[in-house]
Design a protein around this motif. Structure first.
Motif, PDB file in Angstrom:
ATOM      1  N   VAL A   1      45.300  36.937  44.437  1.00 45.31           N
ATOM      2  CA  VAL A   1      45.170  37.128  42.993  1.00 45.31           C
ATOM      3  C   VAL A   1      46.052  38.290  42.531  1.00 45.31           C
TER       4      VAL A   1
ATOM      5  N   LEU B   1      41.503  38.074  47.070  1.00 44.81           N
ATOM      6  CA  LEU B   1      41.848  39.159  46.144  1.00 44.81           C
ATOM      7  C   LEU B   1      43.318  39.546  46.302  1.00 44.81           C
TER       8      LEU B   1
ATOM      9  N   ARG C   1      37.486  36.927  51.637  1.00 45.69           N
ATOM     10  CA  ARG C   1      37.370  37.607  50.343  1.00 45.69           C
ATOM     11  C   ARG C   1      38.629  38.421  50.061  1.00 45.69           C
TER      12      ARG C   1
ATOM     13  N   GLN D   1      35.313  48.817  36.007  1.00 44.69           N
ATOM     14  CA  GLN D   1      36.346  47.852  36.329  1.00 44.69           C
ATOM     15  C   GLN D   1      36.371  46.678  35.368  1.00 44.69           C
TER      16      GLN D   1
ATOM     17  N   ALA E   1      28.811  39.023  33.484  1.00 48.23           N
ATOM     18  CA  ALA E   1      28.445  39.563  34.789  1.00 48.23           C
ATOM     19  C   ALA E   1      27.766  40.912  34.613  1.00 48.23           C
TER      20      ALA E   1
ATOM     21  N   ASP F   1      39.612  41.583  35.273  1.00 46.28           N
ATOM     22  CA  ASP F   1      39.626  40.170  35.614  1.00 46.28           C
ATOM     23  C   ASP F   1      39.321  39.979  37.096  1.00 46.28           C
ATOM     24  N   GLN F   2      39.945  40.835  37.895  1.00 45.31           N
ATOM     25  CA  GLN F   2      39.747  40.720  39.341  1.00 45.31           C
ATOM     26  C   GLN F   2      38.307  41.023  39.729  1.00 45.31           C
ATOM     27  N   SER F   3      37.724  42.022  39.072  1.00 41.43           N
ATOM     28  CA  SER F   3      36.350  42.364  39.467  1.00 41.43           C
ATOM     29  C   SER F   3      35.384  41.252  39.072  1.00 41.43           C
ATOM     30  N   ALA F   4      35.677  40.569  37.943  1.00 38.62           N
ATOM     31  CA  ALA F   4      34.825  39.438  37.558  1.00 38.62           C
ATOM     32  C   ALA F   4      34.941  38.322  38.590  1.00 38.62           C
ATOM     33  N   LEU F   5      36.176  38.081  39.047  1.00 35.18           N
ATOM     34  CA  LEU F   5      36.376  37.046  40.069  1.00 35.18           C
ATOM     35  C   LEU F   5      35.653  37.439  41.359  1.00 35.18           C
TER      36      LEU F   5
ATOM     37  N   GLU G   1      33.075  39.254  41.668  1.00 35.76           N
ATOM     38  CA  GLU G   1      31.624  39.090  41.505  1.00 35.76           C
ATOM     39  C   GLU G   1      31.217  37.620  41.650  1.00 35.76           C
TER      40      GLU G   1
ATOM     41  N   TRP H   1      37.945  35.683  30.480  1.00 32.86           N
ATOM     42  CA  TRP H   1      37.584  36.561  31.598  1.00 32.86           C
ATOM     43  C   TRP H   1      36.861  37.800  31.102  1.00 32.86           C
TER      44      TRP H   1
ATOM     45  N   LEU I   1      33.505  36.845  30.549  1.00 35.86           N
ATOM     46  CA  LEU I   1      32.825  36.650  31.814  1.00 35.86           C
ATOM     47  C   LEU I   1      32.471  37.999  32.427  1.00 35.86           C
ATOM     48  N   GLY I   2      33.370  38.954  32.259  1.00 31.12           N
ATOM     49  CA  GLY I   2      33.054  40.300  32.724  1.00 31.12           C
ATOM     50  C   GLY I   2      31.814  40.818  32.020  1.00 31.12           C
TER      51      GLY I   2
ATOM     52  N   GLN J   1      37.573  46.495  29.491  1.00 27.88           N
ATOM     53  CA  GLN J   1      38.924  46.975  29.315  1.00 27.88           C
ATOM     54  C   GLN J   1      39.029  48.119  28.323  1.00 27.88           C
TER      55      GLN J   1
END
Lengths: 265, 164
Positions: free
Chosen positions: A72, A69, A65, A134, A106, B5-9, B11, A99, A102-103, A137
């Protein structure tokens, strides 16, 4: 699924990347012109996914994991923009908006979870707060999110679901729609299963004009389904959302009757 | 870089990494190689999240198929054969939850368990070893047509089990 019988077996092999030679070339030519066989190919890939999912094994090591990260993080925004330009894309804007959506998805999933699991309320409040901080935005989005989440996660809030007596759980859908961005997240529960060639279709009912298709979906074995960010024109004000049953490929106008409908709250 | 973006990834990783890793490990049989595929699949999703069409299928199933394809490419030491954007998977279960996934895995294994051994073997050679139908025919000494029929009917049997 009705497919051209002469291609039925080759389609199955093609779905597994196991078809080669002339047979492959002939099938690809046919697929380019036959939407029925393309749909069957998608189904066969889905059948293969069930095969893949028959596997169980150990969880990935914890380091994996962090490795992801870290990788990324190293891919800075300018590098990604350069890559996109190299690939012929003018900018990375669509990816970012995906994204963000997607956020939202989620986070929305966390909200629904919070509403349904009373006992885990405290933990979920932390998760939601973290996801909010997080994953969202702009201050405006954060404010929207807080407004939505507050009644769902406040410790003093009572949570009661009312259903008709002595009846099975009723189908339920929730749409989260950001008009200015044309972003939509939709989640449904307790949806009845459908015949193989049918799908549910979500419709945005505008203030004026004809209903706009907002994605098709099929519920899973438990009747749950999600639609994230279907293609929608931006800026369209929604009077309501509705669901109909359509052929799998979707329709451009709704087929009556409307199965479910809801207006803004 | 947007932290959101990173937190969505992250998750998505938390939800689906066990599926991706299990599929990669099943194909490759090596934890290091499986970890590399796990990394590659999520990086691809990160770089091109729009490749997955949420209106057409479930993310869990799509990731399973992408992972299987990438693992087979790694197994056969070949360059990726398909673009992830071209892979559309139509299947209902999303399998984000462990309980859903366990039930689906159990059901799929039960279907495989009821198949005649040659059929199950042909399906597994094609899916988990990446063998073409002619390679399977050569290995088993059976006609090409028989292999084709076995693979298709095996896939359809899985489909029917999940439609009931």
């Amino acid at each position: 699924m009705s497919v051209h019988e002469q291609f039925a077996e080759d389609l199955a092999l093609y779905a597994l990347n196991a078809l080669e030679g002339d047979d492959r070339a002939v099938l690809e030519k046919h697929l380019a012109a036959c939407s029925e066989c393309r749909l069957e190919l998608e189904e066969l890939r889905g059948d293969g996914a069930l095969l893949a999912l028959s596997t169980i094994g150990p969880k990935p090591p914890a380091r994996a994991r962090q490795r992801l990260l870290d990788a990324v993080s190293k891919e800075s925004a300018p590098t990604r923009a350069q890559n996109a330009r190299k690939m012929g894309h003018p900018s990375v804007a669509p990816r970012r908006s995906w994204w963000r959506a997607l956020g939202w998805a989620a986070t929305a999933a966390v909200i629904v979870f919070a509403a349904s699991l009373w006992k885990e309320n405290a933990v979920l409040r932390q998760s939601l707060a973290s996801a909010s901080a997080q994953g969202v935005q702009s201050a405006r989005e954060l404010e929207d999110l807080r407004k939505i989440a507050a009644p769902l996660i406040a410790p003093e809030a009572q949570r009661i679901t009312l259903v008709a007596m002595k009846t099975p759980p009723q189908p339920q859908g929730k749409a989260f729609y950001l008009r200015n961005r044309g972003s939509l997240v939709f989640m449904a529960n307790n949806m009845p299963s459908l015949p193989p060639q049918k799908a549910y279709e979500l419709w945005l009912i505008p203030i004026q004009g004809a209903p706009v298709p907002a994605g098709t979906f099929k519920p899973d074995a438990h009747g749950s389904a999600t639609v994230v960010n279907p293609p929608l024109p931006s800026g369209m004000e929604a009077k309501a959302f509705a669901i109909t049953v359509e052929n799998e490929a979707g329709a451009s106008t709704p087929t009556m009757p409307i199965m479910m409908m809801g207006t803004g709250e | 870089m947007k932290s959101g973006d990173q937190s969505a990834l992250a998750e998505l990783y938390d939800r689906y990494s066990s599926v991706v890793y299990a599929v990669a490990l099943r194909v490759l049989g090596d934890t290091g190689a499986a970890e590399d595929v796990l990394q590659e699949v999520f990086l691809q999703l990160w770089r091109n999240p729009g490749a997955f069409d949420s209106a057409r299928g479930s993310l869990g199933a799509w990731l399973a198929v992408i992972t299987r394809n990438r693992a087979i490419d790694a197994l056969r030491r070949r360059k990726p054969e398909t673009d992830i954007e071209d892979v559309i998977v139509s299947v209902a279960p999303d399998l984000a939850g462990n309980a859903d996934r366990s039930r689906a895995a159990e059901k799929a294994r039960s279907v495989l368990g009821t198949m005649p051994a040659p059929q199950r073997s042909a399906l597994e050679m094609a899916y988990f070893e990446g063998m073409s139908h002619s390679e399977i025919a050569t290995k088993t000494g059976e006609p090409l047509g028989t292999i084709k029929t076995r693979i298709r009917s095996g896939l359809i049997a899985l489909r029917k089990a999940f439609q009931t």
